[in-house]
Motif scaffolding. Sequence first.
Motif, PDB file in Angstrom:
ATOM      1  N   HIS A 240       0.798  -1.234   0.000  1.00 55.50           N
ATOM      2  CA  HIS A 240       0.000   0.000   0.000  1.00 55.50           C
ATOM      3  C   HIS A 240       0.828   1.282   0.000  1.00 55.50           C
ATOM      4  O   HIS A 240       0.393   2.291  -0.550  1.00 55.50           O
ATOM      5  CB  HIS A 240      -0.962  -0.003   1.197  1.00 55.50           C
ATOM      6  N   TYR A 241       2.010   1.254   0.633  1.00 60.31           N
ATOM      7  CA  TYR A 241       2.776   2.497   0.791  1.00 60.31           C
ATOM      8  C   TYR A 241       4.239   2.378   0.395  1.00 60.31           C
ATOM      9  O   TYR A 241       5.002   3.333   0.569  1.00 60.31           O
ATOM     10  CB  TYR A 241       2.678   2.989   2.255  1.00 60.31           C
ATOM     11  N   GLY A 242       4.632   1.230  -0.129  1.00 55.77           N
ATOM     12  CA  GLY A 242       6.026   1.063  -0.526  1.00 55.77           C
ATOM     13  C   GLY A 242       6.274   1.622  -1.921  1.00 55.77           C
ATOM     14  O   GLY A 242       5.371   1.678  -2.757  1.00 55.77           O
ATOM     15  N   LEU A 243       7.529   2.064  -2.148  1.00 56.69           N
ATOM     16  CA  LEU A 243       7.914   2.463  -3.507  1.00 56.69           C
ATOM     17  C   LEU A 243       8.395   1.195  -4.208  1.00 56.69           C
ATOM     18  O   LEU A 243       9.540   0.768  -4.056  1.00 56.69           O
ATOM     19  CB  LEU A 243       9.004   3.534  -3.485  1.00 56.69           C
ATOM     20  N   THR A 244       7.474   0.586  -4.933  1.00 59.50           N
ATOM     21  CA  THR A 244       7.783  -0.652  -5.663  1.00 59.50           C
ATOM     22  C   THR A 244       8.334  -0.285  -7.035  1.00 59.50           C
ATOM     23  O   THR A 244       8.198   0.859  -7.494  1.00 59.50           O
ATOM     24  CB  THR A 244       6.504  -1.490  -5.846  1.00 59.50           C
ATOM     25  N   VAL A 267      10.693  -3.223   1.868  1.00 61.03           N
ATOM     26  CA  VAL A 267       9.540  -2.810   2.679  1.00 61.03           C
ATOM     27  C   VAL A 267       9.074  -1.453   2.159  1.00 61.03           C
ATOM     28  O   VAL A 267       8.172  -1.387   1.337  1.00 61.03           O
ATOM     29  CB  VAL A 267       9.854  -2.771   4.196  1.00 61.03           C
ATOM     30  N   GLU A 268       9.744  -0.355   2.588  1.00 62.57           N
ATOM     31  CA  GLU A 268       9.313   0.946   2.073  1.00 62.57           C
ATOM     32  C   GLU A 268       9.861   1.230   0.673  1.00 62.57           C
ATOM     33  O   GLU A 268       9.362   2.103  -0.028  1.00 62.57           O
ATOM     34  CB  GLU A 268       9.691   2.089   3.033  1.00 62.57           C
ATOM     35  N   ILE A 269      10.898   0.498   0.264  1.00 56.44           N
ATOM     36  CA  ILE A 269      11.441   0.692  -1.088  1.00 56.44           C
ATOM     37  C   ILE A 269      12.001  -0.629  -1.611  1.00 56.44           C
ATOM     38  O   ILE A 269      12.668  -1.363  -0.859  1.00 56.44           O
ATOM     39  CB  ILE A 269      12.515   1.817  -1.093  1.00 56.44           C
ATOM     40  N   ASP A 270      11.707  -0.933  -2.847  1.00 52.70           N
ATOM     41  CA  ASP A 270      12.209  -2.183  -3.427  1.00 52.70           C
ATOM     42  C   ASP A 270      13.723  -2.121  -3.599  1.00 52.70           C
ATOM     43  O   ASP A 270      14.297  -1.066  -3.886  1.00 52.70           O
ATOM     44  CB  ASP A 270      11.533  -2.456  -4.781  1.00 52.70           C
ATOM     45  N   ASP A 271      14.328  -3.283  -3.426  1.00 52.70           N
ATOM     46  CA  ASP A 271      15.784  -3.423  -3.457  1.00 52.70           C
ATOM     47  C   ASP A 271      16.419  -2.753  -4.676  1.00 52.70           C
ATOM     48  O   ASP A 271      17.382  -2.002  -4.559  1.00 52.70           O
ATOM     49  CB  ASP A 271      16.099  -4.927  -3.432  1.00 52.70           C
ATOM     50  N   LEU A 273      15.566  -0.350  -6.430  1.00 52.64           N
ATOM     51  CA  LEU A 273      15.400   1.106  -6.555  1.00 52.64           C
ATOM     52  C   LEU A 273      16.406   1.897  -5.732  1.00 52.64           C
ATOM     53  O   LEU A 273      16.584   3.092  -5.944  1.00 52.64           O
ATOM     54  CB  LEU A 273      13.984   1.516  -6.143  1.00 52.64           C
ATOM     55  N   VAL A 274      17.073   1.215  -4.793  1.00 51.85           N
ATOM     56  CA  VAL A 274      17.994   1.929  -3.895  1.00 51.85           C
ATOM     57  C   VAL A 274      19.120   2.581  -4.705  1.00 51.85           C
ATOM     58  O   VAL A 274      19.531   3.710  -4.420  1.00 51.85           O
ATOM     59  CB  VAL A 274      18.546   0.976  -2.796  1.00 51.85           C
ATOM     60  N   GLU A 275      19.608   1.875  -5.717  1.00 51.24           N
ATOM     61  CA  GLU A 275      20.662   2.448  -6.574  1.00 51.24           C
ATOM     62  C   GLU A 275      20.190   2.613  -8.022  1.00 51.24           C
ATOM     63  O   GLU A 275      20.975   2.555  -8.967  1.00 51.24           O
ATOM     64  CB  GLU A 275      21.930   1.589  -6.464  1.00 51.24           C
ATOM     65  N   HIS A 276      18.921   2.882  -8.161  1.00 51.77           N
ATOM     66  CA  HIS A 276      18.287   3.186  -9.452  1.00 51.77           C
ATOM     67  C   HIS A 276      18.866   4.505  -9.990  1.00 51.77           C
ATOM     68  O   HIS A 276      19.295   5.355  -9.205  1.00 51.77           O
ATOM     69  CB  HIS A 276      16.779   3.320  -9.195  1.00 51.77           C
TER      70      HIS A 276
END
Length: 301
Positions: A240-244, A267-271, A273-276
Amino acid sequence: MTMTATQLKERSLLGLKGLSETEIQTILDRAANWEQLPEKINRMLPGKIVANMFFENSTRTRFSFEVAEKRLGTEVLNFSAAVSSVQKGESIYDTVRTLESLGIDAGVIRLKPIGVLAELAEKIRIPLINAGDGNNEHPTQALLDLYTMRKQFGTIRGLTVAIVGDILHSRVARSNLWALRTLGANVVFCAPPNMEAKELDAAYVTMDEALRADVVMMLRVQLERHEGGMISSAEHYREHYGLTAARAARLGKHAIIMHPAPINRGVEIDDELVEHPQSRIFTQMSHGVPIRMAVIERALK
């Protein structure tokens, strides 16, 4: 030489609420100056002693302050409540007062109880820098966030910044809200209903609307809030609130992803995307040192 109350107020950094646009921009400008200097160690403040007084655990923030202090040439004292007399019942005030009596020139302080920092500042006669107090403020985090945005977009005025997550308990959200508004940005929040901070005068938007912002700042989910029933599950929160990855694909090409860290990947951001390419998460972290150099310089100038 004892500082006047006005000098102390000008050199301390207790929060960003009430700081003028000129004061904030001056700190950002000094940070830009420190960032572009080629040499790592600039012994600008020799003979000065700074104590890092962490009554609440932090690795990232303390190391960032320590690197900043050492780059400026100050002597550094590191104090951790976990191994101190505070464990034996000494008050935070007595501990800070003791270090002041020993001759430190400034104190960087992080603590859990709200309101204690403001009380300390009334009684302690050296500049204090807030490294995070309860869910009240985290000014140097917000300053490095502002610095990242200004560097990316050239100006902060006119930007829309969406802050997503547990607003209720977030000192990062508060410091950013006040400073971003001072600099002319539009701030919107997105949060589960039980994590909204009703006392903060800001618009709440849906996750779909948050994705239309120029900056999408994800806040860390404190997974321990599971036990309190604020989050039903990490999976439910992400849904519902994560940046997928699917949601990130809908961001504007110019938009950037931010996060104050530490990160709960998946959880709050998909793996992924951290270094997107649109992520500025590690860039933000790198800006912590020049920002804190500027703030320490301001305290000890």
